[in-house]
Design a protein around this motif. Sequence first.
Motif, PDB file in Angstrom:
ATOM      1  N   HIS A 196       0.827  -1.218   0.000  1.00 36.40           N
ATOM      2  CA  HIS A 196       0.000   0.000   0.000  1.00 36.40           C
ATOM      3  C   HIS A 196       0.859   1.264   0.000  1.00 36.40           C
ATOM      4  N   ARG A 197       2.069   1.183   0.544  1.00 36.79           N
ATOM      5  CA  ARG A 197       2.921   2.376   0.589  1.00 36.79           C
ATOM      6  C   ARG A 197       3.702   2.581  -0.711  1.00 36.79           C
ATOM      7  N   ASP A 198       4.292   1.477  -1.227  1.00 39.19           N
ATOM      8  CA  ASP A 198       5.239   1.631  -2.349  1.00 39.19           C
ATOM      9  C   ASP A 198       4.703   1.132  -3.685  1.00 39.19           C
ATOM     10  N   VAL A 199       3.904   0.075  -3.660  1.00 38.98           N
ATOM     11  CA  VAL A 199       3.509  -0.550  -4.926  1.00 38.98           C
ATOM     12  C   VAL A 199       2.322   0.179  -5.538  1.00 38.98           C
ATOM     13  N   ALA A 200       1.267   0.344  -4.757  1.00 43.54           N
ATOM     14  CA  ALA A 200       0.053   0.944  -5.328  1.00 43.54           C
ATOM     15  C   ALA A 200      -0.571   1.938  -4.350  1.00 43.54           C
ATOM     16  N   PRO A 201       0.160   3.062  -4.069  1.00 49.47           N
ATOM     17  CA  PRO A 201      -0.428   4.041  -3.161  1.00 49.47           C
ATOM     18  C   PRO A 201      -1.702   4.633  -3.776  1.00 49.47           C
ATOM     19  N   ASN A 202      -2.646   5.015  -2.977  1.00 46.88           N
ATOM     20  CA  ASN A 202      -3.915   5.619  -3.450  1.00 46.88           C
ATOM     21  C   ASN A 202      -4.660   4.714  -4.437  1.00 46.88           C
ATOM     22  N   ALA A 203      -4.573   3.419  -4.231  1.00 48.08           N
ATOM     23  CA  ALA A 203      -5.165   2.497  -5.205  1.00 48.08           C
ATOM     24  C   ALA A 203      -6.667   2.758  -5.382  1.00 48.08           C
ATOM     25  N   ASN A 204      -7.366   3.035  -4.288  1.00 54.15           N
ATOM     26  CA  ASN A 204      -8.817   3.222  -4.417  1.00 54.15           C
ATOM     27  C   ASN A 204      -9.172   4.508  -5.158  1.00 54.15           C
TER      28      ASN A 204
END
Length: 417
Positions: free
Chosen positions: A337-345
Amino acid sequence: MNDRYDVVIAGAGPAGAQCARDLAARGYDVVVLETEAEDEFPRQSNKSTAGTFPSMMASFGIPDDVVMQYTDSVVLESPTEHYVREQPGAVLEFADFKRYLVADGRDDGAEYRFEARVTAPIMEGGEIVGVTYNGDEAVYGDIVVDATGPAAPLAKKLDVVDLKRENHAIGIEYEFEGIDIDRPGFADLRDAMMLRLDHDIAPGGYSWIFHTGEDTAKVGLCYIQNDSHAQYSREDFSIDDYLSHWLDTDPRFRDAERIEGKQHRGSAHIQAPGKLHTDRFMAIGDTVPTVDPLWGEGINKCMQSGRAAAAAADSCLKHGDIEPSTENLAVYDTLWHRDVAPNANTRLLMTQLLYLAPNERYDKLMQDLGRLGDETLANANNGSPLAIARLLDLEDIPLLAQFAKQQFGFDFDGLLS
Ligand SMILES: Cc1cc2nc3c(=O)[nH]c(=O)nc-3n(C[C@H](O)[C@H](O)[C@H](O)COP(=O)(O)OP(=O)(O)OC[C@H]3O[C@@H](n4cnc5c(N)ncnc54)[C@H](O)[C@@H]3O)c2cc1C
Protein backbone atom coordinates in the motif's frame (compact mmCIF):
# COMPACT_ATOMS: atom_id res chain seq x y z
CA MET A 1 14.99 -33.85 -7.00
CA ASN A 2 14.80 -31.60 -3.93
CA ASP A 3 11.23 -31.10 -2.79
CA ARG A 4 11.80 -28.69 0.12
CA TYR A 5 12.65 -25.00 -0.22
CA ASP A 6 12.55 -21.82 1.80
CA VAL A 7 10.17 -20.28 -0.73
CA VAL A 8 8.08 -21.83 -3.52
CA ILE A 9 6.87 -19.41 -6.21
CA ALA A 10 4.18 -20.28 -8.75
CA GLY A 11 4.60 -18.36 -12.05
CA ALA A 12 7.66 -16.93 -13.85
CA GLY A 13 6.15 -13.58 -14.88
CA PRO A 14 7.77 -10.26 -13.91
CA ALA A 15 6.39 -10.57 -10.35
CA GLY A 16 7.47 -14.16 -9.63
CA ALA A 17 10.81 -13.93 -11.41
CA GLN A 18 11.70 -10.69 -9.59
CA CYS A 19 10.71 -12.16 -6.23
CA ALA A 20 12.96 -15.15 -7.01
CA ARG A 21 15.85 -12.86 -8.01
CA ASP A 22 15.66 -10.96 -4.73
CA LEU A 23 15.37 -14.10 -2.61
CA ALA A 24 18.17 -15.94 -4.43
CA ALA A 25 20.43 -12.90 -4.12
CA ARG A 26 19.87 -13.08 -0.33
CA GLY A 27 20.93 -16.74 -0.35
CA TYR A 28 17.53 -18.43 0.12
CA ASP A 29 16.57 -21.73 -1.51
CA VAL A 30 13.86 -20.73 -3.92
CA VAL A 31 12.08 -22.64 -6.67
CA VAL A 32 9.85 -21.18 -9.39
CA LEU A 33 7.24 -23.43 -11.03
CA GLU A 34 6.20 -22.25 -14.50
CA THR A 35 3.50 -23.91 -16.57
CA GLU A 36 5.03 -23.17 -20.00
CA ALA A 37 7.79 -25.21 -21.65
CA GLU A 38 11.26 -23.69 -21.42
CA ASP A 39 12.15 -23.92 -25.12
CA GLU A 40 9.22 -21.74 -26.15
CA PHE A 41 9.00 -19.59 -23.03
CA PRO A 42 7.22 -17.20 -23.02
CA ARG A 43 4.46 -18.29 -25.38
CA GLN A 44 0.93 -17.56 -24.23
CA SER A 45 2.38 -15.47 -21.42
CA ASN A 46 4.17 -13.24 -23.96
CA LYS A 47 1.31 -10.83 -23.65
CA SER A 48 2.60 -7.38 -22.85
CA THR A 49 3.29 -4.21 -24.86
CA ALA A 50 5.99 -3.72 -22.23
CA GLY A 51 6.20 0.05 -22.23
CA THR A 52 8.07 1.09 -19.12
CA PHE A 53 10.13 3.87 -17.57
CA PRO A 54 13.79 4.41 -16.57
CA SER A 55 12.92 4.15 -12.87
CA MET A 56 11.90 0.50 -13.38
CA MET A 57 15.03 -0.27 -15.43
CA ALA A 58 17.31 1.29 -12.79
CA SER A 59 15.55 -0.18 -9.73
CA PHE A 60 15.71 -3.72 -11.05
CA GLY A 61 18.98 -3.59 -13.04
CA ILE A 62 17.37 -4.32 -16.42
CA PRO A 63 19.95 -4.33 -19.25
CA ASP A 64 19.65 -2.30 -22.46
CA ASP A 65 19.58 -5.39 -24.66
CA VAL A 66 15.96 -6.19 -23.80
CA VAL A 67 14.90 -2.71 -24.98
CA MET A 68 13.34 -2.45 -28.47
CA GLN A 69 13.12 1.34 -28.44
CA TYR A 70 13.89 4.15 -26.04
CA THR A 71 11.17 6.80 -26.13
CA ASP A 72 11.16 10.52 -25.28
CA SER A 73 7.49 11.29 -24.80
CA VAL A 74 4.08 10.03 -23.80
CA VAL A 75 1.29 11.27 -26.08
CA LEU A 76 -2.37 11.31 -25.03
CA GLU A 77 -4.81 11.36 -27.92
CA SER A 78 -8.57 11.94 -28.11
CA PRO A 79 -10.68 11.74 -31.28
CA THR A 80 -9.56 15.20 -32.49
CA GLU A 81 -6.92 16.50 -30.06
CA HIS A 82 -3.68 15.41 -28.48
CA TYR A 83 -1.37 16.32 -25.65
CA VAL A 84 2.36 15.63 -25.53
CA ARG A 85 4.25 15.09 -22.30
CA GLU A 86 8.04 14.87 -22.42
CA GLN A 87 8.85 11.74 -20.43
CA PRO A 88 11.62 9.26 -21.16
CA GLY A 89 10.54 5.64 -21.46
CA ALA A 90 11.46 2.30 -22.97
CA VAL A 91 9.49 -0.25 -24.97
CA LEU A 92 10.85 -3.69 -24.08
CA GLU A 93 10.87 -6.92 -26.05
CA PHE A 94 8.74 -8.65 -23.40
CA ALA A 95 9.92 -12.16 -24.27
CA ASP A 96 13.63 -11.20 -23.95
CA PHE A 97 12.85 -9.38 -20.73
CA LYS A 98 11.15 -12.42 -19.20
CA ARG A 99 13.99 -14.70 -20.24
CA TYR A 100 16.51 -12.26 -18.79
CA LEU A 101 14.78 -12.30 -15.38
CA VAL A 102 14.88 -16.11 -15.35
CA ALA A 103 18.56 -16.29 -16.37
CA ASP A 104 19.61 -13.66 -13.86
CA GLY A 105 17.76 -15.37 -11.00
CA ARG A 106 19.36 -18.69 -11.94
CA ASP A 107 22.81 -17.08 -11.83
CA ASP A 108 22.14 -16.33 -8.16
CA GLY A 109 20.93 -19.86 -7.46
CA ALA A 110 17.15 -19.71 -8.04
CA GLU A 111 15.82 -23.02 -9.36
CA TYR A 112 13.26 -23.08 -12.20
CA ARG A 113 10.98 -25.96 -13.13
CA PHE A 114 9.25 -25.45 -16.47
CA GLU A 115 6.23 -27.42 -17.66
CA ALA A 116 5.15 -27.38 -14.02
CA ARG A 117 1.50 -26.37 -13.81
CA VAL A 118 0.58 -25.53 -10.23
CA THR A 119 -2.88 -26.72 -9.31
CA ALA A 120 -3.52 -26.58 -5.57
CA PRO A 121 -2.11 -25.78 -2.14
CA ILE A 122 -1.02 -28.62 0.15
CA MET A 123 -2.51 -27.87 3.58
CA GLU A 124 -1.42 -29.04 7.05
CA GLY A 125 -3.11 -27.83 10.21
CA GLY A 126 -5.02 -25.22 8.18
CA GLU A 127 -1.82 -23.70 6.73
CA ILE A 128 -0.25 -24.02 3.30
CA VAL A 129 2.96 -26.06 3.41
CA GLY A 130 3.49 -26.69 -0.29
CA VAL A 131 1.83 -27.04 -3.68
CA THR A 132 0.85 -29.78 -6.06
CA TYR A 133 1.74 -29.46 -9.72
CA ASN A 134 1.13 -31.51 -12.85
CA GLY A 135 -1.42 -33.62 -11.01
CA ASP A 136 0.50 -35.64 -8.47
CA GLU A 137 3.85 -33.91 -8.05
CA ALA A 138 4.53 -31.95 -4.88
CA VAL A 139 6.98 -29.38 -3.60
CA TYR A 140 7.17 -27.90 -0.09
CA GLY A 141 8.24 -24.53 1.27
CA ASP A 142 8.22 -22.43 4.45
CA ILE A 143 6.51 -19.74 2.38
CA VAL A 144 4.50 -20.07 -0.84
CA VAL A 145 3.94 -17.20 -3.31
CA ASP A 146 1.26 -17.12 -6.01
CA ALA A 147 2.58 -15.12 -8.99
CA THR A 148 0.51 -16.77 -11.72
CA GLY A 149 -1.22 -13.54 -12.83
CA PRO A 150 -4.99 -13.63 -13.32
CA ALA A 151 -5.02 -17.48 -13.08
CA ALA A 152 -4.40 -17.28 -9.31
CA PRO A 153 -5.01 -21.00 -8.54
CA LEU A 154 -3.56 -20.81 -5.02
CA ALA A 155 -4.84 -17.37 -4.00
CA LYS A 156 -8.37 -18.32 -5.06
CA LYS A 157 -8.35 -21.62 -3.17
CA LEU A 158 -7.01 -19.90 -0.04
CA ASP A 159 -9.71 -17.18 -0.33
CA VAL A 160 -7.08 -14.47 -0.52
CA VAL A 161 -8.51 -13.02 -3.75
CA ASP A 162 -11.96 -12.84 -5.24
CA LEU A 163 -11.40 -11.81 -8.85
CA LYS A 164 -14.71 -10.53 -10.24
CA ARG A 165 -15.87 -11.11 -13.78
CA GLU A 166 -17.19 -7.57 -14.14
CA ASN A 167 -13.70 -6.22 -13.40
CA HIS A 168 -12.05 -8.27 -16.12
CA ALA A 169 -10.04 -6.16 -18.60
CA ILE A 170 -8.98 -7.72 -21.90
CA GLY A 171 -6.28 -6.54 -24.26
CA ILE A 172 -5.01 -7.40 -27.73
CA GLU A 173 -2.05 -6.13 -29.71
CA TYR A 174 -0.23 -6.69 -32.99
CA GLU A 175 3.15 -5.44 -34.15
CA PHE A 176 3.18 -3.65 -37.50
CA GLU A 177 5.60 -2.27 -40.07
CA GLY A 178 4.82 0.43 -42.62
CA ILE A 179 3.09 2.75 -40.14
CA ASP A 180 2.95 6.48 -40.95
CA ILE A 181 4.44 7.42 -37.63
CA ASP A 182 4.52 11.21 -38.20
CA ARG A 183 1.37 11.79 -40.22
CA PRO A 184 0.28 15.41 -40.75
CA GLY A 185 -2.78 16.19 -38.66
CA PHE A 186 -1.69 13.80 -35.89
CA ALA A 187 0.96 14.02 -33.18
CA ASP A 188 4.48 12.98 -34.13
CA LEU A 189 4.75 9.48 -32.67
CA ARG A 190 8.45 8.99 -33.34
CA ASP A 191 10.09 7.81 -30.09
CA ALA A 192 6.73 8.05 -28.34
CA MET A 193 4.26 5.90 -26.45
CA MET A 194 0.77 7.04 -27.44
CA LEU A 195 -2.44 6.28 -25.54
CA ARG A 196 -5.77 7.17 -27.16
CA LEU A 197 -9.11 7.77 -25.44
CA ASP A 198 -11.80 7.19 -28.05
CA HIS A 199 -14.92 5.08 -27.55
CA ASP A 200 -15.21 4.36 -31.29
CA ILE A 201 -11.97 2.42 -31.04
CA ALA A 202 -11.86 1.16 -27.47
CA PRO A 203 -15.24 1.64 -25.76
CA GLY A 204 -14.73 2.06 -22.03
CA GLY A 205 -10.96 1.66 -22.40
CA TYR A 206 -8.08 2.98 -24.49
CA SER A 207 -5.93 2.08 -27.46
CA TRP A 208 -2.24 2.63 -28.12
CA ILE A 209 0.60 2.96 -30.60
CA PHE A 210 4.08 2.40 -29.10
CA HIS A 211 6.89 3.21 -31.53
CA THR A 212 9.46 0.42 -31.79
CA GLY A 213 11.78 1.88 -34.49
CA GLU A 214 11.70 3.23 -38.09
CA ASP A 215 8.14 2.57 -39.31
CA THR A 216 7.31 -0.20 -36.79
CA ALA A 217 5.08 -0.05 -33.73
CA LYS A 218 3.00 -2.07 -31.29
CA VAL A 219 -0.67 -1.28 -31.84
CA GLY A 220 -3.40 -2.49 -29.52
CA LEU A 221 -6.38 -1.77 -27.36
CA CYS A 222 -7.99 -2.84 -24.12
CA TYR A 223 -11.19 -2.30 -22.18
CA ILE A 224 -12.95 -3.47 -19.06
CA GLN A 225 -16.17 -5.31 -19.83
CA ASN A 226 -18.25 -3.12 -17.51
CA ASP A 227 -20.98 -0.42 -17.70
CA SER A 228 -18.79 2.11 -19.54
CA HIS A 229 -18.02 -0.49 -22.16
CA ALA A 230 -21.69 -1.47 -22.47
CA GLN A 231 -22.68 2.18 -22.89
CA TYR A 232 -20.36 2.82 -25.84
CA SER A 233 -19.91 -0.60 -27.42
CA ARG A 234 -21.31 -1.81 -30.76
CA GLU A 235 -23.48 -4.84 -30.90
CA ASP A 236 -21.66 -8.04 -31.83
CA PHE A 237 -18.23 -6.39 -31.96
CA SER A 238 -15.42 -8.47 -30.44
CA ILE A 239 -12.12 -6.96 -29.30
CA ASP A 240 -10.57 -8.18 -32.58
CA ASP A 241 -13.31 -6.34 -34.51
CA TYR A 242 -12.47 -3.09 -32.72
CA LEU A 243 -8.81 -3.42 -33.62
CA SER A 244 -9.68 -4.20 -37.26
CA HIS A 245 -12.01 -1.19 -37.32
CA TRP A 246 -9.22 1.10 -36.08
CA LEU A 247 -6.74 -0.32 -38.59
CA ASP A 248 -9.26 0.20 -41.41
CA THR A 249 -10.22 3.77 -40.52
CA ASP A 250 -7.04 5.47 -39.25
CA PRO A 251 -4.89 6.74 -42.17
CA ARG A 252 -1.69 6.07 -40.23
CA PHE A 253 -2.24 2.36 -40.89
CA ARG A 254 -3.04 2.66 -44.62
CA ASP A 255 0.21 0.93 -45.72
CA ALA A 256 0.83 -0.99 -42.51
CA GLU A 257 1.38 -4.74 -42.46
CA ARG A 258 1.29 -7.10 -39.55
CA ILE A 259 4.62 -8.63 -38.52
CA GLU A 260 4.12 -12.35 -38.48
CA GLY A 261 4.05 -14.08 -35.11
CA LYS A 262 3.90 -10.81 -33.23
CA GLN A 263 0.53 -10.93 -31.59
CA HIS A 264 -0.08 -10.48 -27.89
CA ARG A 265 -3.24 -11.07 -25.88
CA GLY A 266 -3.96 -10.99 -22.21
CA SER A 267 -6.18 -9.95 -19.39
CA ALA A 268 -6.11 -8.48 -15.92
CA HIS A 269 -8.56 -7.61 -13.20
CA ILE A 270 -9.06 -3.95 -12.41
CA GLN A 271 -10.53 -3.86 -8.93
CA ALA A 272 -9.95 -2.57 -5.43
CA PRO A 273 -7.21 -4.31 -3.45
CA GLY A 274 -8.44 -6.74 -0.81
CA LYS A 275 -6.47 -9.35 1.09
CA LEU A 276 -2.89 -9.88 -0.08
CA HIS A 277 -1.61 -12.66 2.15
CA THR A 278 -2.40 -15.25 4.80
CA ASP A 279 -0.34 -17.66 6.93
CA ARG A 280 2.80 -18.73 5.01
CA PHE A 281 1.39 -17.29 1.80
CA MET A 282 1.56 -14.11 -0.31
CA ALA A 283 -0.14 -13.24 -3.61
CA ILE A 284 1.84 -10.90 -5.86
CA GLY A 285 1.63 -9.21 -9.28
CA ASP A 286 -1.58 -9.45 -11.28
CA THR A 287 -2.78 -12.26 -9.01
CA VAL A 288 -3.79 -9.63 -6.47
CA PRO A 289 -4.45 -7.50 -8.83
CA THR A 290 -1.63 -4.95 -8.96
CA VAL A 291 -1.75 -3.47 -12.48
CA ASP A 292 -2.35 0.28 -12.40
CA PRO A 293 -6.04 0.81 -13.22
CA LEU A 294 -5.60 4.04 -15.14
CA TRP A 295 -2.92 3.33 -17.74
CA GLY A 296 -2.32 -0.39 -17.38
CA GLU A 297 1.24 -0.05 -16.09
CA GLY A 298 1.78 -3.52 -14.71
CA ILE A 299 5.42 -4.48 -15.11
CA ASN A 300 6.91 -2.03 -12.64
CA LYS A 301 4.06 -2.53 -10.16
CA CYS A 302 4.28 -6.31 -10.34
CA MET A 303 8.03 -6.31 -9.88
CA GLN A 304 7.71 -3.95 -6.93
CA SER A 305 5.19 -6.34 -5.38
CA GLY A 306 7.64 -9.23 -5.95
CA ARG A 307 10.31 -7.20 -4.18
CA ALA A 308 7.98 -6.35 -1.28
CA ALA A 309 7.10 -10.04 -0.87
CA ALA A 310 10.80 -11.00 -0.89
CA ALA A 311 11.48 -8.41 1.83
CA ALA A 312 8.57 -9.74 3.92
CA ALA A 313 9.78 -13.34 3.50
CA ASP A 314 13.30 -12.28 4.47
CA SER A 315 12.04 -10.52 7.60
CA CYS A 316 10.71 -13.87 8.88
CA LEU A 317 13.21 -16.37 7.47
CA LYS A 318 16.41 -14.57 8.42
CA HIS A 319 15.71 -15.03 12.14
CA GLY A 320 15.07 -18.75 11.84
CA ASP A 321 12.51 -18.77 14.63
CA ILE A 322 9.95 -16.24 13.37
CA GLU A 323 6.92 -18.02 11.94
CA PRO A 324 5.72 -16.64 8.59
CA SER A 325 2.26 -16.20 10.11
CA THR A 326 -0.35 -13.72 8.87
CA GLU A 327 0.81 -11.20 11.49
CA ASN A 328 4.49 -11.57 10.68
CA LEU A 329 3.94 -11.28 6.93
CA ALA A 330 1.77 -8.17 7.36
CA VAL A 331 4.77 -6.05 6.38
CA TYR A 332 4.02 -7.16 2.81
CA ASP A 333 0.63 -5.38 2.91
CA THR A 334 2.24 -2.29 4.39
CA LEU A 335 4.88 -2.14 1.65
CA TRP A 336 2.28 -2.86 -1.05
CA HIS A 337 0.00 0.00 0.00
CA ARG A 338 2.92 2.38 0.59
CA ASP A 339 5.24 1.63 -2.35
CA VAL A 340 3.51 -0.55 -4.93
CA ALA A 341 0.05 0.94 -5.33
CA PRO A 342 -0.43 4.04 -3.16
CA ASN A 343 -3.92 5.62 -3.45
CA ALA A 344 -5.17 2.50 -5.20
CA ASN A 345 -8.82 3.22 -4.42
CA THR A 346 -8.72 6.87 -5.58
CA ARG A 347 -7.03 5.83 -8.81
CA LEU A 348 -9.65 3.17 -9.37
CA LEU A 349 -12.46 5.72 -8.99
CA MET A 350 -10.64 8.11 -11.35
CA THR A 351 -10.36 5.32 -13.89
CA GLN A 352 -14.06 4.54 -13.71
CA LEU A 353 -14.90 8.23 -14.10
CA LEU A 354 -12.49 8.68 -17.01
CA TYR A 355 -13.79 5.75 -19.03
CA LEU A 356 -17.39 6.89 -18.50
CA ALA A 357 -16.76 10.32 -20.11
CA PRO A 358 -17.95 10.84 -23.69
CA ASN A 359 -15.58 11.46 -26.62
CA GLU A 360 -16.22 15.25 -26.63
CA ARG A 361 -15.08 15.40 -23.02
CA TYR A 362 -11.85 13.65 -24.01
CA ASP A 363 -11.19 16.38 -26.58
CA LYS A 364 -11.73 19.02 -23.92
CA LEU A 365 -9.51 17.12 -21.47
CA MET A 366 -6.62 17.30 -23.97
CA GLN A 367 -7.14 21.08 -24.32
CA ASP A 368 -7.26 21.47 -20.53
CA LEU A 369 -4.08 19.44 -20.11
CA GLY A 370 -2.36 21.69 -22.63
CA ARG A 371 -3.45 24.70 -20.58
CA LEU A 372 -2.78 23.29 -17.10
CA GLY A 373 0.46 21.51 -17.93
CA ASP A 374 2.40 18.45 -16.88
CA GLU A 375 2.29 19.06 -13.15
CA THR A 376 -1.50 18.88 -12.92
CA LEU A 377 -1.50 15.64 -14.88
CA ALA A 378 1.26 14.17 -12.75
CA ASN A 379 -0.53 15.12 -9.52
CA ALA A 380 -3.93 13.89 -10.75
CA ASN A 381 -2.23 10.67 -11.78
CA ASN A 382 -0.97 10.28 -8.23
CA GLY A 383 -4.51 10.66 -6.93
CA SER A 384 -4.31 14.28 -5.68
CA PRO A 385 -7.94 15.44 -5.13
CA LEU A 386 -6.94 19.07 -5.84
CA ALA A 387 -5.40 18.19 -9.20
CA ILE A 388 -8.39 16.01 -10.09
CA ALA A 389 -10.73 18.88 -9.20
CA ARG A 390 -8.77 21.21 -11.53
CA LEU A 391 -9.43 18.82 -14.39
CA LEU A 392 -13.18 18.77 -13.75
CA ASP A 393 -15.55 21.59 -14.62
CA LEU A 394 -19.26 22.49 -14.46
CA GLU A 395 -20.07 20.56 -17.61
CA ASP A 396 -18.99 17.41 -15.79
CA ILE A 397 -21.90 17.47 -13.32
CA PRO A 398 -24.12 15.14 -15.39
CA LEU A 399 -21.15 12.82 -15.79
CA LEU A 400 -20.44 12.86 -12.07
CA ALA A 401 -24.13 12.20 -11.39
CA GLN A 402 -24.09 9.16 -13.67
CA PHE A 403 -20.89 8.02 -12.00
CA ALA A 404 -22.40 8.37 -8.50
CA LYS A 405 -25.45 6.42 -9.61
CA GLN A 406 -23.35 3.59 -10.99
CA GLN A 407 -20.94 3.49 -8.08
CA PHE A 408 -23.08 4.20 -5.08
CA GLY A 409 -26.67 3.84 -6.32
CA PHE A 410 -27.18 7.52 -5.43
CA ASP A 411 -29.63 9.34 -7.70
CA PHE A 412 -28.70 12.99 -8.35
CA ASP A 413 -31.40 13.51 -10.98
CA GLY A 414 -33.79 15.22 -8.57
CA LEU A 415 -31.06 17.58 -7.39
CA LEU A 416 -30.06 18.52 -10.92
CA SER A 417 -33.51 19.28 -12.28
C1 LIG B 1 -2.15 -6.60 -23.93
C2 LIG B 1 -1.39 -6.14 -22.70
C3 LIG B 1 -0.54 -5.05 -22.79
C4 LIG B 1 0.15 -4.63 -21.66
N1 LIG B 1 1.02 -3.57 -21.78
C5 LIG B 1 1.74 -3.16 -20.71
C6 LIG B 1 2.68 -2.10 -20.85
O1 LIG B 1 2.86 -1.52 -21.92
N2 LIG B 1 3.40 -1.74 -19.74
C7 LIG B 1 3.24 -2.36 -18.53
O2 LIG B 1 3.92 -1.99 -17.57
N3 LIG B 1 2.35 -3.36 -18.38
C8 LIG B 1 1.60 -3.77 -19.44
N4 LIG B 1 0.71 -4.81 -19.30
C9 LIG B 1 0.54 -5.42 -17.96
C10 LIG B 1 1.70 -6.37 -17.61
O3 LIG B 1 2.06 -7.14 -18.74
C11 LIG B 1 1.25 -7.28 -16.49
O4 LIG B 1 0.79 -6.47 -15.41
C12 LIG B 1 2.41 -8.16 -16.00
O5 LIG B 1 2.87 -9.01 -17.03
C13 LIG B 1 1.93 -9.01 -14.83
O6 LIG B 1 3.01 -9.74 -14.34
P1 LIG B 1 2.78 -10.99 -13.38
O7 LIG B 1 4.12 -11.57 -13.14
O8 LIG B 1 1.95 -10.60 -12.23
O9 LIG B 1 1.86 -11.99 -14.21
P2 LIG B 1 2.01 -12.63 -15.66
O10 LIG B 1 2.83 -11.77 -16.54
O11 LIG B 1 0.63 -12.99 -16.03
O12 LIG B 1 2.86 -13.95 -15.41
C14 LIG B 1 2.30 -15.10 -14.81
C15 LIG B 1 3.17 -16.31 -15.14
O13 LIG B 1 2.60 -17.44 -14.47
C16 LIG B 1 2.49 -18.52 -15.37
N5 LIG B 1 1.36 -19.34 -14.90
C17 LIG B 1 0.03 -19.11 -15.05
N6 LIG B 1 -0.68 -20.09 -14.47
C18 LIG B 1 0.21 -20.95 -13.92
C19 LIG B 1 0.08 -22.14 -13.15
N7 LIG B 1 -1.09 -22.66 -12.82
N8 LIG B 1 1.23 -22.77 -12.75
C20 LIG B 1 2.44 -22.26 -13.06
N9 LIG B 1 2.62 -21.14 -13.78
C21 LIG B 1 1.51 -20.48 -14.19
C22 LIG B 1 2.28 -17.87 -16.73
O14 LIG B 1 2.64 -18.73 -17.79
C23 LIG B 1 3.20 -16.65 -16.62
O15 LIG B 1 4.52 -16.92 -17.02
C24 LIG B 1 -0.01 -5.27 -20.41
C25 LIG B 1 -0.86 -6.38 -20.31
C26 LIG B 1 -1.55 -6.81 -21.45
C27 LIG B 1 -2.45 -7.99 -21.32
